[in-house]
Design a protein around this motif. Structure first.
Motif, PDB file in Angstrom:
ATOM      1  N   ASP A   1      10.112  -2.179  -0.064  1.00 18.66           N
ATOM      2  CA  ASP A   1       9.316  -3.344  -0.451  1.00 18.66           C
ATOM      3  C   ASP A   1       9.069  -3.424  -1.954  1.00 18.66           C
ATOM      4  O   ASP A   1       8.647  -4.466  -2.453  1.00 18.66           O
ATOM      5  CB  ASP A   1       7.960  -3.323   0.259  1.00 18.66           C
ATOM      6  CG  ASP A   1       8.076  -3.496   1.758  1.00 18.66           C
ATOM      7  OD1 ASP A   1       9.127  -3.962   2.235  1.00 18.66           O
ATOM      8  OD2 ASP A   1       7.105  -3.147   2.467  1.00 18.66           O
TER       9      ASP A   1
ATOM     10  N   TRP B   1       7.578  -6.590 -10.140  1.00 19.31           N
ATOM     11  CA  TRP B   1       6.198  -6.135 -10.259  1.00 19.31           C
ATOM     12  C   TRP B   1       5.880  -5.635 -11.661  1.00 19.31           C
ATOM     13  O   TRP B   1       4.724  -5.556 -12.040  1.00 19.31           O
ATOM     14  CB  TRP B   1       5.892  -5.060  -9.236  1.00 19.31           C
ATOM     15  CG  TRP B   1       5.950  -5.542  -7.820  1.00 19.31           C
ATOM     16  CD1 TRP B   1       6.155  -6.824  -7.389  1.00 19.31           C
ATOM     17  CD2 TRP B   1       5.822  -4.751  -6.654  1.00 19.31           C
ATOM     18  NE1 TRP B   1       6.157  -6.872  -6.015  1.00 19.31           N
ATOM     19  CE2 TRP B   1       5.953  -5.605  -5.534  1.00 19.31           C
ATOM     20  CE3 TRP B   1       5.606  -3.403  -6.429  1.00 19.31           C
ATOM     21  CZ2 TRP B   1       5.872  -5.152  -4.237  1.00 19.31           C
ATOM     22  CZ3 TRP B   1       5.529  -2.950  -5.126  1.00 19.31           C
ATOM     23  CH2 TRP B   1       5.651  -3.816  -4.048  1.00 19.31           C
TER      24      TRP B   1
ATOM     25  N   PRO C   1       1.352  -6.194  -5.901  1.00 17.12           N
ATOM     26  CA  PRO C   1       0.517  -7.021  -5.013  1.00 17.12           C
ATOM     27  C   PRO C   1      -0.522  -6.179  -4.264  1.00 17.12           C
ATOM     28  O   PRO C   1      -0.252  -5.046  -3.861  1.00 17.12           O
ATOM     29  CB  PRO C   1       1.518  -7.624  -4.023  1.00 17.12           C
ATOM     30  CG  PRO C   1       2.860  -7.404  -4.605  1.00 17.12           C
ATOM     31  CD  PRO C   1       2.760  -6.244  -5.532  1.00 17.12           C
ATOM     32  N   GLU C   2      -1.674  -6.754  -4.086  1.00 13.16           N
ATOM     33  CA  GLU C   2      -2.761  -6.065  -3.387  1.00 13.16           C
ATOM     34  C   GLU C   2      -2.351  -5.678  -1.961  1.00 13.16           C
ATOM     35  O   GLU C   2      -2.754  -4.625  -1.461  1.00 13.16           O
ATOM     36  CB  GLU C   2      -4.012  -6.945  -3.355  1.00 13.16           C
ATOM     37  CG  GLU C   2      -5.237  -6.227  -2.879  1.00 13.16           C
ATOM     38  CD  GLU C   2      -5.644  -5.052  -3.761  1.00 13.16           C
ATOM     39  OE1 GLU C   2      -6.066  -4.018  -3.192  1.00 13.16           O
ATOM     40  OE2 GLU C   2      -5.539  -5.143  -4.994  1.00 13.16           O
ATOM     41  N   SER C   3      -1.517  -6.511  -1.324  1.00 10.49           N
ATOM     42  CA  SER C   3      -1.081  -6.197   0.040  1.00 10.49           C
ATOM     43  C   SER C   3      -0.271  -4.901   0.077  1.00 10.49           C
ATOM     44  O   SER C   3      -0.386  -4.110   1.021  1.00 10.49           O
ATOM     45  CB  SER C   3      -0.262  -7.350   0.623  1.00 10.49           C
ATOM     46  OG  SER C   3       0.896  -7.594  -0.171  1.00 10.49           O
ATOM     47  N   PHE C   4       0.534  -4.649  -0.956  1.00 13.63           N
ATOM     48  CA  PHE C   4       1.310  -3.412  -1.018  1.00 13.63           C
ATOM     49  C   PHE C   4       0.389  -2.223  -1.291  1.00 13.63           C
ATOM     50  O   PHE C   4       0.544  -1.159  -0.686  1.00 13.63           O
ATOM     51  CB  PHE C   4       2.400  -3.497  -2.089  1.00 13.63           C
ATOM     52  CG  PHE C   4       3.275  -2.283  -2.128  1.00 13.63           C
ATOM     53  CD1 PHE C   4       4.304  -2.133  -1.215  1.00 13.63           C
ATOM     54  CD2 PHE C   4       3.068  -1.278  -3.056  1.00 13.63           C
ATOM     55  CE1 PHE C   4       5.119  -1.002  -1.227  1.00 13.63           C
ATOM     56  CE2 PHE C   4       3.859  -0.149  -3.082  1.00 13.63           C
ATOM     57  CZ  PHE C   4       4.892  -0.018  -2.163  1.00 13.63           C
TER      58      PHE C   4
ATOM     59  N   THR D   1      -2.635  -1.901  -0.437  1.00 10.50           N
ATOM     60  CA  THR D   1      -3.320  -1.625   0.826  1.00 10.50           C
ATOM     61  C   THR D   1      -2.430  -0.813   1.762  1.00 10.50           C
ATOM     62  O   THR D   1      -2.890   0.143   2.399  1.00 10.50           O
ATOM     63  CB  THR D   1      -3.756  -2.943   1.503  1.00 10.50           C
ATOM     64  OG1 THR D   1      -4.649  -3.635   0.620  1.00 10.50           O
ATOM     65  CG2 THR D   1      -4.431  -2.684   2.833  1.00 10.50           C
ATOM     66  N   LYS D   2      -1.145  -1.167   1.844  1.00  7.95           N
ATOM     67  CA  LYS D   2      -0.213  -0.424   2.706  1.00  7.95           C
ATOM     68  C   LYS D   2      -0.104   1.032   2.263  1.00  7.95           C
ATOM     69  O   LYS D   2      -0.046   1.937   3.101  1.00  7.95           O
ATOM     70  CB  LYS D   2       1.166  -1.080   2.687  1.00  7.95           C
ATOM     71  CG  LYS D   2       1.235  -2.396   3.404  1.00  7.95           C
ATOM     72  CD  LYS D   2       2.631  -2.987   3.272  1.00  7.95           C
ATOM     73  CE  LYS D   2       2.729  -4.375   3.856  1.00  7.95           C
ATOM     74  NZ  LYS D   2       4.081  -4.946   3.670  1.00  7.95           N
TER      75      LYS D   2
END
Length: 81
Positions: A43, A48, A54-57, A59-60
């Motif tokens: 991903d 980047w 990204p915040e979603s990454f 978080t993962k």
């Protein structure tokens, strides 16, 4: 070795080899954490560098290795690039 090469090597090497490689860079990861992070490597985007992670990454990553270690890994990654 650049950060993308390191990530690719961690993805492609055996669990034990990936752990030794991470250790050699001062990145403390267990085999379980390496296995949890491997799917996330695909991903990661070169873009980047310009747009930020990204915040979603983020978080993962934190779900995979825990809040504290996730912050540490992201800081180390940013220091590498």
């Amino acid at each position: 070795m650049d950060s993308m090469q390191l990530l690719n090597d961690i993805k492609m090497k055996s669990d034990h080899e990936a752990k030794l490689l991470a250790d050699s860079y001062g990145i403390d990861l267990s085999i379980k954490e390496i296995r949890a992070l491997r799917p996330l490597i695909d991903d990661i985007s070169f873009h980047w560098l310009f747009t930020g992670i990204p915040e979603s990454f983020i978080t993962k990553v934190k779900v995979a290795v825990g809040e504290k270690k996730g912050e540490e890994l992201l800081r180390q990654y940013l220091d590498m690039i």
